[in-house]
Design a protein around this motif. Structure first.
Motif, PDB file in Angstrom:
ATOM      1  N   LEU A  65       0.879  -1.168   0.006  1.00  0.00           N
ATOM      2  CA  LEU A  65      -0.553  -0.315   0.528  1.00  0.00           C
ATOM      3  C   LEU A  65       0.995   1.261  -0.333  1.00  0.00           C
ATOM      4  O   LEU A  65       0.911   1.912  -0.790  1.00  0.00           O
ATOM      5  CB  LEU A  65      -0.639  -0.202   1.405  1.00  0.00           C
ATOM      6  CG  LEU A  65      -1.802  -0.549   1.323  1.00  0.00           C
ATOM      7  CD1 LEU A  65      -2.821  -0.661   2.773  1.00  0.00           C
ATOM      8  CD2 LEU A  65      -2.816  -1.145  -0.133  1.00  0.00           C
ATOM      9  N   TYR A  66       1.915   1.463   1.112  1.00  0.00           N
ATOM     10  CA  TYR A  66       2.584   2.117   0.699  1.00  0.00           C
ATOM     11  C   TYR A  66       3.074   2.803  -0.234  1.00  0.00           C
ATOM     12  O   TYR A  66       3.583   3.934  -0.640  1.00  0.00           O
ATOM     13  CB  TYR A  66       3.522   2.271   1.835  1.00  0.00           C
ATOM     14  CG  TYR A  66       4.908   3.027   2.082  1.00  0.00           C
ATOM     15  CD1 TYR A  66       4.144   4.319   2.661  1.00  0.00           C
ATOM     16  CD2 TYR A  66       6.316   3.338   2.089  1.00  0.00           C
ATOM     17  CE1 TYR A  66       4.948   5.662   3.154  1.00  0.00           C
ATOM     18  CE2 TYR A  66       6.370   4.742   1.914  1.00  0.00           C
ATOM     19  CZ  TYR A  66       6.155   5.609   3.009  1.00  0.00           C
ATOM     20  OH  TYR A  66       6.780   6.643   3.083  1.00  0.00           O
ATOM     21  N   LEU A  69       2.592   1.876  -3.327  1.00  0.00           N
ATOM     22  CA  LEU A  69       1.623   1.729  -4.223  1.00  0.00           C
ATOM     23  C   LEU A  69       1.469   2.896  -5.283  1.00  0.00           C
ATOM     24  O   LEU A  69       1.697   4.221  -4.577  1.00  0.00           O
ATOM     25  CB  LEU A  69      -0.243   1.883  -3.841  1.00  0.00           C
ATOM     26  CG  LEU A  69      -0.718   0.870  -4.806  1.00  0.00           C
ATOM     27  CD1 LEU A  69      -0.108  -0.536  -4.805  1.00  0.00           C
ATOM     28  CD2 LEU A  69      -1.778   0.772  -4.311  1.00  0.00           C
ATOM     29  N   LEU A  91      -0.045   6.649  -7.038  1.00  0.00           N
ATOM     30  CA  LEU A  91      -0.769   7.374  -6.476  1.00  0.00           C
ATOM     31  C   LEU A  91      -1.795   8.139  -7.922  1.00  0.00           C
ATOM     32  O   LEU A  91      -2.412   8.764  -7.697  1.00  0.00           O
ATOM     33  CB  LEU A  91      -0.400   8.234  -5.333  1.00  0.00           C
ATOM     34  CG  LEU A  91       0.351   8.079  -3.909  1.00  0.00           C
ATOM     35  CD1 LEU A  91       0.885   9.540  -3.302  1.00  0.00           C
ATOM     36  CD2 LEU A  91      -0.823   7.013  -3.787  1.00  0.00           C
ATOM     37  N   THR A 149      -3.094   6.827 -10.018  1.00  0.00           N
ATOM     38  CA  THR A 149      -4.497   6.207 -11.201  1.00  0.00           C
ATOM     39  C   THR A 149      -5.397   7.626 -11.178  1.00  0.00           C
ATOM     40  O   THR A 149      -6.268   8.063 -10.289  1.00  0.00           O
ATOM     41  CB  THR A 149      -4.697   5.048 -10.591  1.00  0.00           C
ATOM     42  OG1 THR A 149      -4.960   4.633  -8.769  1.00  0.00           O
ATOM     43  CG2 THR A 149      -3.801   4.194 -11.242  1.00  0.00           C
ATOM     44  N   GLY A 170      -8.918   6.215 -11.766  1.00  0.00           N
ATOM     45  CA  GLY A 170      -9.920   6.123 -11.358  1.00  0.00           C
ATOM     46  C   GLY A 170     -11.032   6.552 -12.616  1.00  0.00           C
ATOM     47  O   GLY A 170     -10.585   6.951 -13.492  1.00  0.00           O
ATOM     48  N   PHE A 201      -4.204   6.882   3.925  1.00  0.00           N
ATOM     49  CA  PHE A 201      -3.419   5.759   3.521  1.00  0.00           C
ATOM     50  C   PHE A 201      -4.126   5.608   5.196  1.00  0.00           C
ATOM     51  O   PHE A 201      -3.199   4.036   5.385  1.00  0.00           O
ATOM     52  CB  PHE A 201      -1.645   6.104   3.989  1.00  0.00           C
ATOM     53  CG  PHE A 201      -0.607   5.238   4.201  1.00  0.00           C
ATOM     54  CD1 PHE A 201      -0.978   4.787   3.213  1.00  0.00           C
ATOM     55  CD2 PHE A 201      -0.567   5.682   5.163  1.00  0.00           C
ATOM     56  CE1 PHE A 201       0.106   3.026   3.402  1.00  0.00           C
ATOM     57  CE2 PHE A 201       0.761   4.601   5.696  1.00  0.00           C
ATOM     58  CZ  PHE A 201       1.044   3.142   4.486  1.00  0.00           C
ATOM     59  N   SER A 228      -5.829   8.354  -4.848  1.00  0.00           N
ATOM     60  CA  SER A 228      -5.453   8.767  -5.447  1.00  0.00           C
ATOM     61  C   SER A 228      -5.993  10.476  -6.739  1.00  0.00           C
ATOM     62  O   SER A 228      -5.841  10.995  -6.944  1.00  0.00           O
ATOM     63  CB  SER A 228      -4.619   7.864  -6.313  1.00  0.00           C
ATOM     64  OG  SER A 228      -6.204   6.627  -6.799  1.00  0.00           O
ATOM     65  N   ASP A 251     -14.943   7.637  -5.434  1.00  0.00           N
ATOM     66  CA  ASP A 251     -15.084   7.350  -6.765  1.00  0.00           C
ATOM     67  C   ASP A 251     -16.233   6.572  -7.175  1.00  0.00           C
ATOM     68  O   ASP A 251     -16.587   5.288  -6.854  1.00  0.00           O
ATOM     69  CB  ASP A 251     -14.669   6.634  -7.598  1.00  0.00           C
ATOM     70  CG  ASP A 251     -13.931   6.050  -8.603  1.00  0.00           C
ATOM     71  OD1 ASP A 251     -15.461   5.854  -9.075  1.00  0.00           O
ATOM     72  OD2 ASP A 251     -13.195   5.809  -9.913  1.00  0.00           O
TER      73      ASP A 251
END
Lengths: 319, 92, 103, 98
Positions: A121-122, A124, A126, A128, A130, C5, C53, C60
C-alpha cells in the motif's frame, strides 16, 4: 475537507475500528461479540463519512449496523433456546473460544501478510485516475443527477440486476432448508406496541424519502429497502405475523416483482436500443424510478424473509 | 468554529471508545446493550456535527437512519436475545 | 501520512484480523463474524485506495456502487450461513464443522 | 457573532452531558442506575448539541430535521429504557441499594 478535521481523528477512528473488531472476534462470550460487532458497524459508518462516501455510510448504517445486528441476535437466541431446551451443559455461549493448536503459527503468518500488504500500500502509485471522470462525462445521459445511482441503475445496471437475483437465491437456499421456526411468544406490553405502531410508519416514510432522494442525492433502492426491512423486522419482533392467506402468492409476487420488472425492462431495452439495459434516453429517469421503487419493495421483503429464517408457508412439519 | 467542531468530534469519539469498557465488563446482557445504545446516540451526534462541518446535508439522513435502526436492534435484543427465563447469555 | 493511507491500512488490518479469526476459531458463529469483518476490510481498502489518488471532492462513484452491492450480498450470505448453522446445530448438536476427537 | 458564542455554549453543555452519560455508564453500580445515566446523554446531551447546531445552521429546514432526529432518538431511547428495565425486573436483577 480533510483539513477541517485533524488527521489524528482518522488515526483514532481507524485504531478504534481495528480494536473493536479484535475484541469482537476474540471475545469469550458470543453475545458480547455480537454487541461489539454492531458497534463496529456504527464506527464503520463514520469511516465511510470520512472517506466522502455518504451512500455507503447510509447502506452501512441500515444494513451493517441494523439488519445484520438483528439477524445475529435472533440466530444467537435460537442457538441458546435449543441448548436450553435440551438441558445439556449450558456453557456454549460463555466458554472461552476454542483455538486450533497451530494458532501461534497462524498469527505469525497473518502478521506477515499484514506487513506485506502495508508495504504494498505504501509503495502504490498515486496517480491512477479512477472512473470518476468517465462517470461525470456520461451523467447527463443517465436519467438521474446523482452519480452513484447512475452507476447502480444505469451504467452497471447488470450488477444490480444480478445482485437482486443473488438476494432471491439466498432466500431460496433458506426456504429449501425448511420452515421458519416457531417462536415462543411473550406478551408484548403497551410500550412495545406503542413503539412499533409509531416507528413502523416512520420507517416506511423514511424509506420512501430515501428512495425519492436517490435520483439526486445519496440514497436509493438498497438503503430504502433496508429501512423498509427494518420496519418489517420491528413488526415481526412485536408479535405481528404474516397472515396465512398472504404467505403463498402475494408474498412470492412481492419478493419477485423487483427482479422481474428489472429483467423485463432490460429485455425491452434490448429490443428498442439493441443493447441490454440501454434505456431510451428520454425515458431513462422514469424507468430508473420505476425499477428502484419495485426493487425497494422486493429488497425490503427479501430481507424480512431472510430474518424469518425459513419458509413461512404453513404446511407439513419438517421431516 | 471549524477547530471547535474538530475538538468536539474527537471528544465524542473518545467518549465512544470509553464505552467499550462497559461492553467488555457487562455483567448482564442489558449493560452491554445499554452501551451499544449510547454508541448509537453518540454516532448520531457525531454525524450531525460532521454534516455541519463538512456541509454535507446527506449526513443528517445517515444520522436519521442510525437513530431508527438502533431502536430496532434494541427491540431485537429485548424480544429475542434476552428472554425472561435465565439462560447462559448472562453468565460471564 | 494522510487519512486515506490510514484507512487503507485499517482495511488491510481488518482483513488480516478476520482471516486469522476465521482460521483459528471453531465456532461457526465466530467464523461468520470473521468473514463479515474480512469483507468490511476489503470494502474499506477499495474505497480508501480510490480516494488516495483522486481529488478530494467525493469518492469514486463506481466503487461506491460496488461496495453498496457488496454490503447487500454480504448480508444475504450472512443470513444463509446463519440458517445453515442453526440447521447443523439442530441436526447434530454441534456448532462447529469438525469433530474434536480427531485432534 | 452572538449566535456563535451561544452555539458554542450549547455544544459544550451537550458534550458535558455526553461525558456525564459515559461516566455514569462506566461508574454506576447496576443496570437501573446506568439506564438513568444513559437517558441523560440521549435527551439532554443530544438535545443541546442539536440546539447548538440548529442555531449555527441558520436554516429552518435543517433545524426542523435536527429536531425530528432528536425526537426519534428520545422516543426510541425512552421506550427501550423501559423495555430493558422491565425485563431486568422480570429476571430478578435486584436494584442496587446503598
Amino acid at each position: 475537507m480533510a483539513t477541517l478535521i485533524p488527521v489524528w481523528f482518522d488515526g483514532l477512528l481507524g485504531l478504534g475500528l481495528v480494536w473493536f473488531a479484535w475484541q469482537a472476534l476474540s471475545s469469550d462470550n458470543l453475545f458480547r461479540a455480537i454487541v461489539l460487532f454492531v458497534a463496529f458497524g456504527l464506527m464503520l459508518a463514520l469511516v465511510w463519512v470520512r472517506l466522502a462516501a455518504p451512500d455507503i455510510a447510509l447502506a452501512e448504517a441500515a444494513i451493517g449496523a441494523g439488519v445484520t445486528g438483528a439477524l445475529l441476535l435472533a440466530a444467537m437466541a435460537r442457538l441458546n433456546v435449543v441448548i436450553y431446551e435440551q438441558a445439556t451443559d449450558n456453557n456454549e455461549t460463555s466458554s472461552p473460544p476454542r483455538r486450533r493448536p497451530a494458532s501461534e503459527l497462524v498469527a505469525l503468518l497473518a502478521a506477515g501478510l499484514f506487513v506485506a500488504l502495508a508495504w504494498t500500500l505504501y509503495h502504490l502509485p498515486l496517480d491512477t485516475p479512477g472512473l470518476r471522470q468517465a462517470v461525470s462525462e456520461q451523467l447527463a445521459n443517465s436519467g438521474v443527477s446523482h452519480p452513484v445511482t447512475a452507476v447502480l441503475l444505469n451504467f452497471r445496471g447488470y450488477d444490480t440486476l444480478l445482485e437482486l437475483l443473488v438476494l432471491l437465491l439466498a432466500l431460496l437456499g433458506i426456504w429449501s432448508l425448511g420452515q421458519c421456526p416457531r417462536q415462543a411468544e411473550v406478551a408484548t406490553g403497551e410500550v412495545l406496541d406503542a413503539l412499533s405502531r409509531l416507528l413502523a410508519p416512520v420507517l416506511l416514510l423514511v424509506a420512501a424519502y430515501l428512495l425519492w432522494l436517490g435520483a439526486s442525492a445519496p440514497g436509493g433502492a438498497f438503503q430504502a429497502g433496508a429501512v423498509l426491512a427494518a420496519g418489517g423486522i420491528l413488526l415481526l419482533l412485536s408479535g405481528w405475523r404474516l397472515p396465512a392467506r398472504l404467505t403463498r402468492w402475494p408474498l412470492r409476487v412481492l419478493l419477485a416483482v423487483g427482479p422481474l420488472l428489472f429483467l423485463c425492462l432490460a429485455l425491452i431495452s434490448l429490443l428498442l436500443e439493441g443493447r441490454l439495459l440501454q434505456y431510451p434516453l428520454a425515458q431513462a429517469g422514469g424507468w430508473i424510478l420505476l425499477i428502484e421503487a419495485t426493487a425497494t419493495l422486493s429488497i425490503g421483503a427479501i430481507l424480512v424473509a431472510l430474518f424469518m429464517g425459513g419458509n413461512p408457508e404453513p404446511g407439513q412439519p419438517d421431516e | 468554529m471549524a477547530l471547535f467542531y474538530g475538538f468536539l468530534l474527537i471528544f465524542l469519539l473518545l467518549n465512544l471508545l470509553a464505552g467499550l469498557w462497559r461492553i467488555m465488563r457487562g455483567p448482564t446482557g442489558a449493560d452491554r446493550m445499554l452501551a451499544a445504545q449510547l454508541f448509537g446516540t453518540t454516532t448520531v451526534a457525531m454525524l450531525v456535527v460532521m454534516a455541519q462541518l463538512q456541509e454535507q446535508a446527506s449526513l443528517r439522513n445517515v444520522a436519521l437512519v442510525i437513530a431508527l435502526l438502533a431502536a430496532v436492534t434494541a427491540v431485537a435484543f429485548v424480544r429475542r436475545a434476552w428472554p425472561e427465563k435465565e439462560t447462559s447469555a448472562d453468565a460471564d | 501520512m494522510n487519512s486515506f493511507f490510514i484507512y487503507s491500512l485499517t482495511g488491510a488490518g481488518l482483513f488480516v484480523l478476520g482471516l486469522y479469526a476465521l482460521i483459528v476459531h471453531a465456532h461457526l458463529l465466530r467464523k461468520i463474524l470473521a468473514i463479515n469483518v474480512m469483507s468490511s476490510g476489503v470494502f474499506l481498502l477499495l474505497v480508501a485506495l480510490a480516494r488516495h489518488s483522486g481529488e478530494p471532492a467525493a469518492a469514486d462513484p463506481v466503487l461506491q456502487a460496488m461496495v453498496i452491492t457488496g454490503i447487500v450480498v454480504a448480508v444475504s450470505a450472512t443470513a444463509l450461513a446463519l440458517v445453515l448453522m442453526l440447521k447443523l446445530h439442530s441436526a447434530t448438536g454441534q456448532t462447529q464443522l469438525h469433530d474434536d476427537s480427531g485432534e | 457573532m452572538l449566535t456563535d458564542y451561544l452555539a458554542v455554549l450549547l455544544l459544550i453543555v451537550g458534550g458535558f452531558f455526553f461525558l456525564a452519560g459515559t461516566v455514569g455508564l462506566l461508574r454506576f453500580p447496576d443496570v437501573y442506575t446506568r439506564l438513568h445515566a444513559l437517558t441523560k446523554a440521549d435527551n439532554l446531551g443530544l438535545g443541546f448539541i442539536m440546539a447548538g447546531l440548529a442555531i449555527q445552521s441558520g436554516s429552518w429546514l435543517v433545524a426542523g430535521k435536527l429536531l425530528v432526529i432528536w425526537l426519534l432518538v428520545m422516543l426510541a431511547g425512552a421506550s427501550v429504557a423501559h423495555l430493558i428495565a422491565r425485563r431486568a425486573l422480570q429476571r430478578d436483577i435486584t436494584p442496587w441499594q446503598r
